[in-house]
Each structure stands twice: as structure tokens, then as C-alpha cells.
Design an enzyme around this catalytic site. Structure first.
Site, PDB file in Angstrom:
ATOM      1  N   TRP A  46       0.826  -1.217   0.000  1.00  0.00           N
ATOM      2  CA  TRP A  46       0.000   0.000   0.000  1.00  0.00           C
ATOM      3  C   TRP A  46       0.857   1.263   0.000  1.00  0.00           C
ATOM      4  O   TRP A  46       1.808   1.384   0.776  1.00  0.00           O
ATOM      5  CB  TRP A  46      -0.867   0.014   1.253  1.00  0.00           C
ATOM      6  CG  TRP A  46      -1.583   1.308   1.489  1.00  0.00           C
ATOM      7  CD1 TRP A  46      -1.090   2.407   2.134  1.00  0.00           C
ATOM      8  CD2 TRP A  46      -2.907   1.653   1.092  1.00  0.00           C
ATOM      9  NE1 TRP A  46      -2.032   3.419   2.155  1.00  0.00           N
ATOM     10  CE2 TRP A  46      -3.163   2.968   1.525  1.00  0.00           C
ATOM     11  CE3 TRP A  46      -3.917   0.966   0.397  1.00  0.00           C
ATOM     12  CZ2 TRP A  46      -4.381   3.614   1.295  1.00  0.00           C
ATOM     13  CZ3 TRP A  46      -5.125   1.608   0.180  1.00  0.00           C
ATOM     14  CH2 TRP A  46      -5.342   2.923   0.628  1.00  0.00           C
ATOM     15  N   ASP A  85      -0.169   9.075   0.639  1.00  0.00           N
ATOM     16  CA  ASP A  85       0.327  10.432   0.382  1.00  0.00           C
ATOM     17  C   ASP A  85       1.831  10.531   0.083  1.00  0.00           C
ATOM     18  O   ASP A  85       2.631   9.885   0.760  1.00  0.00           O
ATOM     19  CB  ASP A  85       0.110  11.325   1.609  1.00  0.00           C
ATOM     20  CG  ASP A  85      -1.220  11.126   2.279  1.00  0.00           C
ATOM     21  OD1 ASP A  85      -2.101  10.478   1.713  1.00  0.00           O
ATOM     22  OD2 ASP A  85      -1.359  11.631   3.403  1.00  0.00           O
TER      23      ASP A  85
HETATM   24  N1  DQQ Z   1      -3.045  10.207   5.115  1.00  0.00           N
HETATM   25  C1  DQQ Z   1      -2.175  10.202   6.238  1.00  0.00           C
HETATM   26  C2  DQQ Z   1      -2.606  11.303   7.112  1.00  0.00           C
HETATM   27  C3  DQQ Z   1      -3.344  12.195   6.182  1.00  0.00           C
HETATM   28  C4  DQQ Z   1      -4.023  11.232   5.278  1.00  0.00           C
HETATM   29  C5  DQQ Z   1      -2.238   8.860   6.888  1.00  0.00           C
HETATM   30  C6  DQQ Z   1      -4.414  11.786   3.945  1.00  0.00           C
HETATM   31  O1  DQQ Z   1      -1.515  11.933   7.738  1.00  0.00           O
HETATM   32  O2  DQQ Z   1      -4.206  13.040   6.861  1.00  0.00           O
HETATM   33  O3  DQQ Z   1      -1.784   7.861   6.017  1.00  0.00           O
HETATM   34  O4  DQQ Z   1      -4.517  10.783   2.986  1.00  0.00           O
END
Ligand code: DQQ
Length: 493
Positions: free
Chosen positions: A41, A44
Site C-alpha cells: 500500500w 500520500d
Molecule cells: N493520510 C495520512 C494522514 C493524512 C491522510 C495517513 C491523507 O496523515 O491526513 O496515512 O490521505
């Protein structure tokens, strides 16, 4: 550099089995030239930075499967933004530490020669600001700050839906950061802080507060993830990703002004209305370009993602700029030209109304197209990609002149009912006589479209038929002409 080269030195990450590697290598939906980890996976982009001349891309990564859990920071390096080498995982949750349940999103800054991550450490329900530093040339080893979390609680007197993700910049002797949040009952926000050492932070207040009930222009929901604030061509741009009742929606770009305390938005749109791009991050490189990568979510079932053994891709590197009328423009980084192989050029293709014009080879699913449509008397023009010979599968890019709207119709994109099969779109105003200029990147399940450098649409598509490789042009209501069509087969090797 090899693309997606396996690096066995992943710290704390299980190695990828030969079975999984083979399964992934023969997966017809797996993109070829968009960045992604070898398996598992990814979400971001994090910590984007150019360091010692090399581009570093860190990203939210779960080494344990193709689902969102136990977030690590994956790491890759490139000299051209296109060809990436995988490096060992950079951040791993520390058992018993303030990030024991996940190293969530954040950014990287240059603190007088020390590369520093500012990220969100997750510990049970708390999500707080943490630091890590690296002293090596390739940014391989990261040391977490013993003072973590350096901001140990949310700001006083403000009731937050959630609080995470960081955009950090320096002005003279001061560091500033905004952290994403949402005020209960009101709307999304980005909270401003100042520091002199990245350790002690003074809370200065929200730079902007959204209204979760407002639907005019663009709805921005109850909480803003991954805020990113930066100057661009004399204005400021704020990017926020809309999170509402546990669901991820889209990224909103706002062009406006920032006086050091408050941001005022003059123009806001969905950054990419393809339904997939979320949580983008930007950085400035040595050429003073403002570059953006965004997470391209899958648009098929969770079960299909787990079965595939991979999930999530990065958008192409995009250069941001302001258009002459003050809107946010996006264009693909020119380095992508290194992917171009076989080239075809056609000019003055007349498309009569109601006819459907198949385009001859090179058809395919890994290609780039540049089209310039002179709309002539047509009310509507179409480019269909990934078409099966009899049209059972096809994805249609449509420009409707009356509606002034560019859409991608995915209703027949796939025969698989477990995939998203809707219509996505965005407003696109063309001046009288202005050509419709489409720059299209097809990478198996990714269709990344730049239209007149102002609208981007990046839907995911999952055709099932091996012969869904055709291209087709159509016009309605009058004759239109494709004055110039360039096609390249692309390859990362
Ligand atoms: N993804 C992260 C967070 C964010 C979110 C966690 C946005 O820090 O807010 O994987 O996709």
C-alpha cells in the site's frame, strides 16, 4: 537508474515474495511509469525535497499489505523526477513511542544543512507533531527526536474534529508551519505556528476557516488534511484535502493572498476532478520550479486491491504556475519526455459530425497523446481511449461546448462491476476560437489528462479485455478538426 529496483535493505519491512513479485509483474492494471512501491500500500507523498542534487520522494507506506495500516515512510530517489530507485524505508513506527501506531504525513525541510522531517506521530487517539533528522548524503538513516512529540497537545480553546499533517517554511530567523484540522460544527481549517528552532512552537491561530455547510463554488467539508501553503508567481496558494465523516473527497486549490497570519482565497477549484488524486504535496527545486506529486487512489474494491498485492500510485510530477488570469495552472514536468519512444504525427484530421473515427496504431495502454482540437461547428467532441473493437469497453473524454465542461465518461470503462463507472468532470472555459489542447498520459489503469494547462482530470480505469487498446475520435453537431495529433509509445526502460 533502474526503475523500481528492488532494494533488499528495507528496515523492519517484510521482503516481497517471489510469488507476489510474479503476480504483480503480470498485472495488466499495474502502471508502468507512474511511481509506486514494488508492492503493498502507498498513499500520500511526504517529505518531498531536492537534496544534494537528487530528488527524494517519501510516501505513506504499509509494508504489510495493500491496505491502509501501520504507516511507515517509504523512500525513493531520482535524478530526473521520472526514473526512481527504491531505498530502504525511512520511518518505522517505534514501539512504545509517540508514533507507535503510525508515522503519518509530513514534510521535509533543510535546517541549516540538516534534513529534518516534521510529521504526525500517531499514538492511540493522539496525532501529534514529531521530528526526525538525517545526516547522511542519501537521507537513508533517520533519527527521531527524543523530545517527540514537540507539539504535545492541540491548541487550547478550540474543539477539533482532527489535527494532523504539516507544511513548514522558513522566513528569516523564524520557522512557520500550518497543521491541518477541522473545527467541530464549523469546518476545515489550517492552524498556524511559529518557531525559532523547530522544537518550540507558538500557536498563532487559524489562517482560514471553512464552512462545512457551504456548497457554493467548492464544498470543503469538516476537516482539511495535508494543507500546503506556498508563494507562487506573486500570489499564495493553499492546497487542502477534504476529509468529511471519515471519507476522503478531493484536493481543493485556493489562489489568494497571505499576510503572515491570514489567508484570503480569491479563486478556488478542485485541483483534479478525476476522483482519484488526493493529499498532494509540493516543493521547490533548484530551478525554482514549484513541483507537485499527488496520491492516485485506486477506484476498485478493497478486496481487488488486496488481491492485486499493490495499491496507490503517484501522479506524474506536475509544474504549478499562475495563468495570466490568476488561476492555478498545471503542466507535466518536461523530464517526462525521456519516456518517449515511437512517435506518430498526424495533422488536419477532419471529424465529421456523428462519425466515429478509429485511430490506427500505435494503439496501446502505455502512451502519451497531444491533441489540438479546432472545434469548428461542433457542439461536442470526444476522444475515446482503451476501446475494445466493438466498443463494449471504452473510456470517453468529452468536451461539451454548451456546458463548457470537460468530462471523462467511465460508464463503459470496464466490464468489471467492482470498479468505479461514473462520469467525472470540470468546467473548462475556452475563448472564442481557442483550441482544446489535451495532453493525455495513459498508463494502464491511469488516465492523466491536462487540458489547456488549467484543468486536470486523472480517473482510474480498469478495462478487463486484453483488446481494449483502441483510440477513437468523434464530433457532434458539426465538423471539428484535430489540427495536430502526436502520439508516443512510452517506456521506462
Ligand atoms: N493520510 C495520512 C494522514 C493524512 C491522510 C495517513 C491523507 O496523515 O491526513 O496515512 O490521505
Amino acid at each position: 537508474m533502474d526503475h523500481n529496483r528492488h532494494n533488499p535493505a528495507f528496515r523492519g519491512a517484510p521482503t516481497i515474495s517471489e510469488e507476489l513479485r510474479t503476480r504483480i509483474a503480470s498485472d495488466p492494471h499495474r502502471p508502468v511509469y507512474h511511481f509506486m512501491p514494488e508492492a503493498n500500500w502507498m498513499n500520500d507523498p511526504n517529505g518531498l525535497i531536492q537534496w544534494n542534487g537528487r530528488y527524494h520522494l517519501f510516501y505513506q507506506y504499509n509494508p504489510n499489505g495493500a491496505f491502509h495500516a501501520t504507516m511507515h515512510w517509504g523512500h525513493a530517489v531520482s535524478s530526473d523526477l521520472v526514473h526512481w530507485n527504491h531505498l530502504p524505508v525511512a520511518l518505522v513506527p517505534t514501539p512504545g513511542g509517540p508514533d507507535q501506531d503510525g508515522c503519518f504525513s509530513g514534510c521535509a525541510v533543510d535546517n541549516d544543512g540538516v534534513a529534518t522531517f516534521v510529521y504526525t506521530g500517531v499514538n492511540g487517539l493522539s496525532q501529534l507533531t514529531c521530528l526526525a533528522t538525517s545526516n547522511d548524503d542519501l537521507l537513508l538513516m533517520w533519527t527521531k527526536d527524543p523530545a517527540n512529540p514537540v507539539i504535545a497537545s492541540t491548541p487550547p480553546g478550540i474543539d477539533l474534529v482532527a489535527y494532523r499533517d504539516h507544511s513548514v517554511w522558513r522566513e528569516g530567523a523564524s520557522w512557520y508551519q500550518i497543521i491541518g484540522g477541522g473545527i467541530v460544527g464549523i469546518g476545515g481549517t489550517a492552524l498556524l505556528y511559529r518557531s525559532f528552532d523547530l522544537h518550540t512552537w507558538e500557536y498563532l491561530g487559524p489562517i482560514l476557516i471553512g464552512d462545512k455547510l457551504a456548497t457554493d463554488n467548492v464544498w470543503t467539508g469538516e476537516m482539511w488534511e495535508c494543507p500546503d501553503l506556498f508563494p507562487l508567481d506573486g500570489r499564495h496558494v493553499l492546497l487542502i484535502s477534504v476529509w468529511h465523516e471519515q471519507r476522503l473527497h478531493y484536493c481543493v486549490s485556493m489562489v489568494g493572498s497571505f499576510d503572515g497570519m491570514r489567508f484570503v482565497a480569491n479563486h478556488q477549484v478542485i485541483l483534479d476532478a478525476g476522483g482519484s488524486l488526493y493529499a498532494p504535496q509540493t516543493f521547490r527545486d533548484a530551478e525554482h520550479r514549484r513541483l507537485l506529486f499527488g496520491w492516485l487512489r485506486e477506484q476498485r474494491s478493497d478486496a481487488a486491491q488486496v488481491a492485486a498485492g499493490w495499491s496507490g500510485a503517484m501522479s506524474l510530477p506536475r509544474i504549478l504556475f499562475l495563468t495570466s488570469d490568476g488561476r492555478l495552472g498545471q503542466r507535466p514536468a518536461p523530464e517526462l519526455g525521456t519516456l518517449r519512444r515511437t512517435h506518430t504525427l498526424r495533422t488536419d484530421i477532419v471529424v465529421d459530425p456523428g462519425s466515429s473515427l478509429p485511430l490506427e496504431a500505435p494503439a496501446g495502454d502505455v502512451m502519451e497523446l497531444l491533441l489540438e482540437w479546432q472545434l469548428g461547428a461542433a457542439s461536442c467532441v470526444e476522444l475515446a481511449v482503451r476501446c475494445s473493437p466493438a466498443g463494449e469497453e471504452q473510456t470517453v473524454v468529452v468536451y461539451d461546448r454548451q456546458l463548457r465542461r470537460l468530462t471523462v465518461d467511465r460508464s463503459r470503462a470496464s466490464l468489471d462491476p467492482g470498479t468505479t463507472r461514473d462520469v467525472v468532470g470540470a468546467s473548462l472555459e475556452l475563448a472564442d476560437g481557442e483550441a482544446l489542447r489535451l495532453h493525455v498520459f495513459l498508463d494502464r489503469s491511469i488516465l492523466e489528462i491536462f487540458a489547456n494547462e488549467t484543468v486536470t482530470l486523472t480517473p482510474r480505469i480498469y478495462p478487463t479485455r486484453p483488446d481494449s487498446l483502441g483510440l477513437r475520435l468523434a464530433a457532434f453537431g458539426g465538423t471539428a478538426t484535430v489540427s495536430r495529433l502526436e502520439m508516443w509509445k512510452l517506456s521506462i526502460d
